[in-house]
Scaffold this active site. Structure first.
Site, PDB file in Angstrom:
ATOM      1  N   GLN A   1     -54.119  29.514  10.001  1.00  0.00           N
ATOM      2  CA  GLN A   1     -55.087  29.239   8.941  1.00  0.00           C
ATOM      3  C   GLN A   1     -56.114  30.375   8.876  1.00  0.00           C
ATOM      4  O   GLN A   1     -56.736  30.720   9.869  1.00  0.00           O
ATOM      5  CB  GLN A   1     -55.778  27.890   9.200  1.00  0.00           C
ATOM      6  CG  GLN A   1     -56.757  27.471   8.119  1.00  0.00           C
ATOM      7  CD  GLN A   1     -56.062  27.221   6.775  1.00  0.00           C
ATOM      8  OE1 GLN A   1     -55.009  26.592   6.712  1.00  0.00           O
ATOM      9  NE2 GLN A   1     -56.645  27.744   5.702  1.00  0.00           N
TER      10      GLN A   1
ATOM     11  N   LYS B   1     -52.339  19.830   4.799  1.00  0.00           N
ATOM     12  CA  LYS B   1     -50.991  20.328   5.084  1.00  0.00           C
ATOM     13  C   LYS B   1     -50.256  19.363   6.004  1.00  0.00           C
ATOM     14  O   LYS B   1     -49.078  19.071   5.814  1.00  0.00           O
ATOM     15  CB  LYS B   1     -51.067  21.730   5.725  1.00  0.00           C
ATOM     16  CG  LYS B   1     -51.403  22.815   4.696  1.00  0.00           C
ATOM     17  CD  LYS B   1     -51.758  24.163   5.323  1.00  0.00           C
ATOM     18  CE  LYS B   1     -52.308  25.106   4.249  1.00  0.00           C
ATOM     19  NZ  LYS B   1     -52.859  26.352   4.810  1.00  0.00           N
TER      20      LYS B   1
ATOM     21  N   ASP C   1     -45.387  31.770   5.541  1.00  0.00           N
ATOM     22  CA  ASP C   1     -46.341  32.285   4.555  1.00  0.00           C
ATOM     23  C   ASP C   1     -45.766  33.494   3.806  1.00  0.00           C
ATOM     24  O   ASP C   1     -46.240  33.846   2.735  1.00  0.00           O
ATOM     25  CB  ASP C   1     -47.638  32.713   5.254  1.00  0.00           C
ATOM     26  CG  ASP C   1     -48.720  31.662   5.136  1.00  0.00           C
ATOM     27  OD1 ASP C   1     -48.651  30.843   4.196  1.00  0.00           O
ATOM     28  OD2 ASP C   1     -49.640  31.651   5.971  1.00  0.00           O
TER      29      ASP C   1
END
Ligand SMILES: NC(=O)C1=CN([C@@H]2O[C@H](COP(=O)(O)OP(=O)(O)OC[C@H]3O[C@@H](n4cnc5c(N)ncnc54)[C@H](OP(=O)(O)O)[C@@H]3O)[C@@H](O)[C@H]2O)C=CC1
Ligand SMILES: NC(=O)C1=CN([C@@H]2O[C@H](COP(=O)(O)OP(=O)(O)OC[C@H]3O[C@@H](n4cnc5c(N)ncnc54)[C@H](OP(=O)(O)O)[C@@H]3O)[C@@H](O)[C@H]2O)C=CC1
Lengths: 296, 296
Positions: B99, B55, B122
């Site tokens: 995460q 990422k 997200d």
């Protein structure tokens, strides 16, 4: 002849209201507190006034204290918000309900979202809907009344949901969409039909359970129904009827005469889902009061 | 032989990342501001570390400033929340990503819900999911990355969604459920299959579009697929393979060898949906920065 079990929403709703009334008197005895429901009515639509009157009556019968704010059609959004804010802060009010539709010059979303989520007994707050959609997370504080009433009817009639094929016709925020989420929560395999669906009849015919909420009178014909399926008809649709004193009669989304010979169980209109909605509103108000006061 | 169009997620993702990079340089020129993404990694799982590294690399390539907080496995929830709170308050951070999975002793929900909804790139916040489910209301601030990537692939390959039968296999909070909501928003007629579904094959075979996210290697056989259907395979599943240097290979939920002869289009694994997820994360971060700074 009718072979289907008639799902008697009126009598189930009565039973539930009795259960709620006895819970409330137990609560009152133990804690001295009764649940309170505030209804906000803006404008003078006759149908809305009738709904509000019925809700008030049902509250009183169950032992729920009802509060009412009646505002004229030409009120401002701010005036409505002021009442909501007062009810939000009033500890004797456990549920707040804004009667819809609101006058055109008001933003429905702004007003509905002003209701504190802990008092949103309609369960329409997006955070509640999000929780309804998500699994393994915080539960919704309230389940929207009409879809909750549909599921409650299935439960009270001992109809299995888990593993069944369920088809929901309609996807509105207040009925179809939350009904689909609730069925899925109970492990049905759900398909959702809407106005853009190309072959609704073919899909509906696969269902073990149909919940219809489209507002289209008699749309669901006998040919849409698998023999033995269970039909929950949410539709309440006026159709012209010169023979009736009012000039119209109320019918569901489902062609009852055909369906009652094919389905294994069916809700009539009226007397099916309709009475359940108010019962669930009382239930949500009681749940709210119990939660605030830690009463089990 | 393969007759299906191979949906090349890797190349679409690259194209999207290029588009994002040029948007970001335009933004930087005009406003002096670049988007920022903060990633919080707790513990030392190798796979998580790899994801975070990828990422970061993708951010840098696109011109997004990346921030990282690495915490040891035995950190407390409070320590994680402290970092989230700092990133919440930091105006140069436009997206915050925790995460997963978190260490067992932490409450995932508490931690995820601490991320400000305006920075929840997200899209997992229940309020966002609620908005995704509701129609005619405020739009979600962010659409969850993997399902957004699936829909983007359909769009970029010119595949019609409206009025089509879509079957989503899997109903997880992060893939299946939001994918079903997105398809429905685009007017597909959606059915959702899960582990309690009795006749998944029969239902899947009715689909014009299948999105599968179950984590079950090769579950969807050729016999599940209607000739000409479009297959989006989200699954990334390691299966033993002594012949491979790593001892395993990655396969999807769909039996590719069979499906590629029946479907009209299919995503490979790897190289299908996988690369799209990161591209959509960058896209959400850019959307967030544009929104905060009113940049169009
Ligand atoms: N029993 C009770 O207490 C209650 C009863 N009702 C009744 O339920 C019915 C539905 O109400 P509500 O959900 O508010 O209605 P809405 O008008 O908000 O939604 C109707 C839904 O049905 C879909 N639809 C419309 N026509 C068709 C068609 N021909 N084929 C397939 N789908 C169709 C629409 O699709 P699309 O999304 O594509 O437009 C929409 O999703 C009404 O009769 C209402 O009076 C409602 C609330 C409470
Ligand atoms: N490409 C990417 O970037 C991403 C890929 N993935 C991959 O996607 C897959 C799914 O991930 P995720 O959604 O997180 O998984 P979850 O385990 O959270 O959910 C799996 C879903 O599949 C359903 N399911 C499991 N077994 C069956 C079965 N035999 N038949 C029908 N349904 C079944 C489950 O049903 P039930 O609800 O009844 O248990 C559940 O809803 C994994 O392979 C994962 O690695 C995930 C995220 C991102």
């Amino acid at each position: 002849e009718t072979t289907a079990t008639i799902i008697d929403g009126k009598s189930v709703a009565k039973q539930i209201k009795d259960e709620i009334a006895s819970e409330i008197s137990r609560m009152k005895e133990t804690t001295g507190i009764v649940p309170g429901l505030a209804v906000i009515l803006v404008g003078d639509r006759k149908d809305s006034a009738t709904y509000v009157r019925n809700k008030k009556k049902a509250c009183e019968a169950a032992g729920i204290k009802s509060y009412e704010a009646k505002l004229p059609e030409d009120s401002t959004e701010e005036e409505v918000l002021k009442f909501i804010s007062e009810f939000n802060d009033d500890p004797s009010v456990h549920g707040i309900l804004v009667q819809l539709p609101l006058p055109r010059h008001m933003n429905e979303e702004t007003i509905l979202n002003a209701v504190r989520i802990e008092k949103d007994v309609d369960g329409f707050h997006p955070l509640n809907i999000g929780r309804l959609a998500m699994r393994g997370r915080q539960e919704p504080l309230f389940v929207p009344c009409t879809p909750k009433g549909c599921i409650e009817l299935l439960h009270r009639y001992g109809i299995d949901i888990k593993g069944k094929r369920a088809v929901v016709i309609g996807r509105s925020n207040i009925v179809g969409m939350p009904a689909a989420l609730l069925l899925q929560r109970e492990d049905a395999t759900v398909s959702i039909i809407h106005s853009r669906t190309k072959n609704p009849e073919e899909i509906a015919r696969q269902a073990d359970i149909i919940i219809s909420a489209t507002g289209q009178p008699n749309m669901v014909k006998g040919s849409w129904i698998k023999p033995g399926a269970v039909i929950i008809d949410v539709g309440i649709n006026p159709v012209d009827d010169p023979a009736s004193p009012r000039g119209y009669q109320l019918v569901g989304d489902v062609c009852y005469e055909e369906a009652c010979k094919i389905a294994s169980a069916i809700t009539p209109v009226p007397g099916g889902v309709g009475p359940m909605t108010i019962a669930m509103l009382l239930s949500n108000t009681l749940i709210s009061a119990k939660r605030v006061h830690n009463f089990e």
